[in-house]
Design an enzyme around this catalytic site. Structure first.
Site, PDB file in Angstrom:
ATOM      1  N   ASP A 190     -12.077   8.941   7.126  1.00 29.30           N
ATOM      2  CA  ASP A 190     -11.619   8.523   5.798  1.00 29.30           C
ATOM      3  C   ASP A 190     -12.163   7.135   5.444  1.00 29.30           C
ATOM      4  OD1 ASP A 190     -10.331   9.009   3.419  1.00 29.30           O
ATOM      5  OD2 ASP A 190      -8.362   8.351   4.108  1.00 29.30           O
TER       6      ASP A 190
ATOM      7  N   SER B  35       1.744   7.616   4.152  1.00 29.78           N
ATOM      8  CA  SER B  35       2.515   6.449   4.593  1.00 29.78           C
ATOM      9  C   SER B  35       2.663   5.424   3.472  1.00 29.78           C
ATOM     10  CB  SER B  35       1.816   5.788   5.790  1.00 29.78           C
ATOM     11  OG  SER B  35       0.526   5.333   5.402  1.00 29.78           O
TER      12      SER B  35
ATOM     13  N   THR C 211      -0.961   8.964   0.820  1.00 32.70           N
ATOM     14  CA  THR C 211      -0.469  10.326   0.984  1.00 32.70           C
ATOM     15  C   THR C 211       0.463  10.464   2.178  1.00 32.70           C
ATOM     16  OG1 THR C 211      -2.579  11.098   0.088  1.00 32.70           O
ATOM     17  CG2 THR C 211      -1.205  12.737   1.176  1.00 32.70           C
TER      18      THR C 211
ATOM     19  N   GLY D  37       0.831  -1.205   0.000  1.00 32.84           N
ATOM     20  CA  GLY D  37       0.000   0.000   0.000  1.00 32.84           C
ATOM     21  C   GLY D  37       0.858   1.244   0.000  1.00 32.84           C
TER      22      GLY D  37
ATOM     23  N   VAL E 243       2.950   1.057   3.239  1.00 34.16           N
ATOM     24  CA  VAL E 243       2.720  -0.150   4.038  1.00 34.16           C
ATOM     25  C   VAL E 243       3.397  -1.336   3.364  1.00 34.16           C
ATOM     26  CG1 VAL E 243       1.004  -1.657   5.109  1.00 34.16           C
ATOM     27  CG2 VAL E 243       0.506   0.779   4.801  1.00 34.16           C
TER      28      VAL E 243
END
Length: 459
Positions: free
Chosen positions: A220, A87, A85, A82, A89
Site C-alpha cells: 500500500d 484503523s 479503512t 488519521g 490514529v
C-alpha cells in the site's frame, strides 16, 4: 534504571493472541481496498502549541478512553490525525516516557548528541508524542497479528516506523508508534523541485530496501503512507495493515515460467483455440469449466501494479516499486491523484491509455490472461511519459511556437520513471538498484556536500 518496553508488555494489558485464534476467515474483497487518497485525513502538525480539536473528534477521543480502560493513565490523547479503512490514529503525549528506554525516539537521540554529559543523564522535560493506532475490531485476528509481527521484525529498519508496544483490552487492540511531524503531501506536491524529489525518493527507497530485504511486501505504497518532512528531508514508511511476507499463499503463475514454457502453454490454451477457429477477437467458451482466478488485490486504487490488477498469483516486492513510480509520476505531472479509476477494469484501461494496447496484451499474456479492448481512442503504441508530463503541465498548447521539451533534470527523472513503471515485474528496478541509480545518487552527493559545509563551519 530505565525499564525496557518489553517488561511493560508482560506486566500489563499486553497483546495476547492465542494460536487457536489465528484462523484466517474469508474476507470480503472490499476489505482489501485501502482508503482513497483524497478521502484520507492528513494534516501538518505544530508541536509548539495545542491544536484545535473539533467537537466530533473530542467526542470520539472520549469514547475511546472510556472503552479502553487505563489508556488515559499512560497517554494523554490530543487529536485524531488519521482515519482509514482499518484503523484510526491519534496523536498523544506519552505520560510514562521517562520510565522506559526509548531507543525508537530519533529526535531525542539527535538532540542529546549536542548536550553535555551531565544533561544527557537527566530525564527529558519536553513532552514526547506518540501515535496511537486503534485497529478496528472488524479486522480479523490474523490481520492484526500479521501487522504487529511485521512491525516487530522491522523495528530496526531505516525510515520504517517502528512498533513501540501494543495493548489489548477485551476485543480492542491498539499499537503504539512514534509520532512523526510531517507535511500533508497535498501541500507541496505541486511545488517540488527535482532536487527535492531526489531526497524524497532517497528516503522512500531506503525504507523499501529495508522492507524488501526482509522479503516483505508493503502492498500500500502511496503518499499518505510515507510521512515526509521536507525541512528535514526525512520520511518514514507507515501502515503495514495490508503487508505480507513474500510467498504467502502463492500459486504458480505463467510469469514464473521460462519463455519456452510460457509460449507452449499459450499455444495450447483456450485463447489459442478460439483464435485458430477463425475468431478475430477473443470469445468466451460456451461451457466454461475453469474456476475463476483468485489472487491478493489489496492496495489503493490508482497505485496497484498491472500484475495485481491481472490477478498474478506470485506477486513479489516489485509491486511496491510500481506504486513508488506512480508517486513520481504524480510529482512530475503535478496531478494528484494521477490515476482515479472506479475498479480494476478502469485501472487497466488507464494504464493502457499510456502504454498502449500492444504492451498491455503482452503484459496480460505474461500472467496467463487475455486483454482485449475495442475502444478506438487507445492506440497500439500509447504515449511516451515525456508527452504525458508536458501535456499535464500545460506545455503542449501552443502549436505555433517553438516545440517545448523537458529540461535535463526532468529527462533524467523520466528515465528513472520508466524503470519504476515497467509493466513486466521481472524487468522493474528494485529498491537496492534504485538507490544506485544516477537520479538518486545525486541526492547522496548533495547530502555529502551539505555535511562538508557543516564541517567547514565547525572548523
Amino acid at each position: 534504571m530505565a525499564k525496557a518496553r518489553v517488561q511493560a508488555l508482560r506486566q500489563a494489558d499486553q497483546l495476547a493472541i492465542h494460536q487457536d485464534d489465528l484462523k484466517e476467515e474469508e474476507i470480503e474483497e472490499t476489505l482489501d481496498e485501502s482508503a482513497d487518497p483524497l478521502e484520507e485525513s492528513g494534516r501538518t502538525m505544530d508541536d509548539s502549541s495545542e491544536e484545535e480539536v473539533e467537537d466530533s473528534v473530542a467526542e470520539d477521543i472520549l469514547r475511546f478512553e472510556e472503552s479502553f480502560t487505563g489508556i488515559n493513565k499512560r497517554y494523554r490523547l490530543i487529536n485524531r490525525i488519521g482515519e482509514g479503512t482499518f484503523s484510526t490514529v491519534y496523536k498523544a503525549e506519552d505520560l510514562e516516557y521517562d520510565n522506559y528506554n526509548n531507543r525508537w525516539d530519533i529526535d531525542e537521540r539527535e538532540n542529546r548528541k549536542w548536550m553535555s554529559p551531565g544533561h544527557q543523564r537527566r530525564p527529558s522535560r519536553r513532552p514526547h508524542y506518540v501515535a496511537i493506532k486503534k485497529i478496528y475490531v472488524t479486522s480479523s485476528p490474523m490481520r492484526i497479528f500479521n501487522e504487529l509481527d511485521l512491525l516487530h521484525d522491522l523495528k530496526s529498519s531505516d525510515s520504517v516506523c517502528p512498533l513501540i508496544t501494543a495493548f489489548r483490552h477485551l476485543d480492542q487492540v491498539v499499537a503504539i508508534l512514534p509520532y512523526f511531524q510531517h507535511r500533508d503531501f497535498r501541500e507541496y506536491y505541486r511545488d517540488m523541485k527535482i532536487s527535492e524529489m531526489r531526497l524524497y525518493f532517497k528516503s522512500l527507497f531506503l525504507a523499501l530496501q529495508s522492507v524488501h530485504g526482509k522479503q516483505i511486501l508493503h502492498r500500500d505504497i502511496k503518499p499518505t503512507n510515507f510521512l515526509y518532512n521536507p525541512q528535514q528531508a526525512r520520511g518514514v514508511l507507515v501502515d503495514f495493515g495490508l503487508a505480507e511476507r513474500q510467498g504467502t499463499d502463492w500459486h504458480q503463475c505463467a510469469c514464473a515460467l521460462t519463455s519456452e514454457e510460457r509460449r507452449y502453454k499459450i499455444s495450447h490454451s483456450v485463447y489459442a483455440q478460439t483464435q485458430q477457429s477463425g475468431h478475430q477477437t477473443s470469445s468466451y467458451p460456451k461451457n466454461e469449466i475453469r474456476s475463476s482466478r483468485r489472487a491478493n488485490r489489496a492496495g489503493t486504487r490508482g497505485f496497484r501494479a498491472p500484475e495485481v490488477l491481472l490477478k498474478c498469483t506470485q506477486q513479489n516486492t516489485s509491486i511496491d516499486m510500481w506504486s513508488a513510480g506512480v508517486i513520481l509520476l504524480t510529482l512530475l505531472s503535478r496531478r494528484f491523484p494521477f490515476f482515479h479509476s472506479a475498479d480494476d477494469i478502469d485501472a487497466l484501461l488507464e494504464i493502457t491509455s499510456i502504454f498502449g494496447r500492444k504492451k498491455m496484451k503482452e503484459t496480460s499474456l505474461l500472467h496467463g490472461q487475455v486483454f482485449e479492448t475495442n475502444i478506438p481512442s487507445y492506440s497500439d503504441a500509447g504515449h511516451s511519459l515525456e508527452k504525458i508530463i508536458l501535456w499535464c503541465t500545460g506545455r503542449t498548447g501552443d502549436k505555433s511556437g517553438p516545440k517545448k521539451e523537458l529540461d535535463d533534470e526532468e529527462k533524467e527523472a523520466v528515465q528513472f520513471l520508466y524503470r519504476l513503471m515497467e509493466c513486466d515485474p521481472t524487468k522493474r528496478i528494485t529498491a537496492a538498484e534504485a538507490l544506485r541509480h544516477p537520479f538518486i545518487t545525486k541526492a547522496f552527493e548533495d547530502t555529502e556536500d551539505d555535511e562538508d559545509m557543516v564541517d567547514l563551519v565547525d572548523a
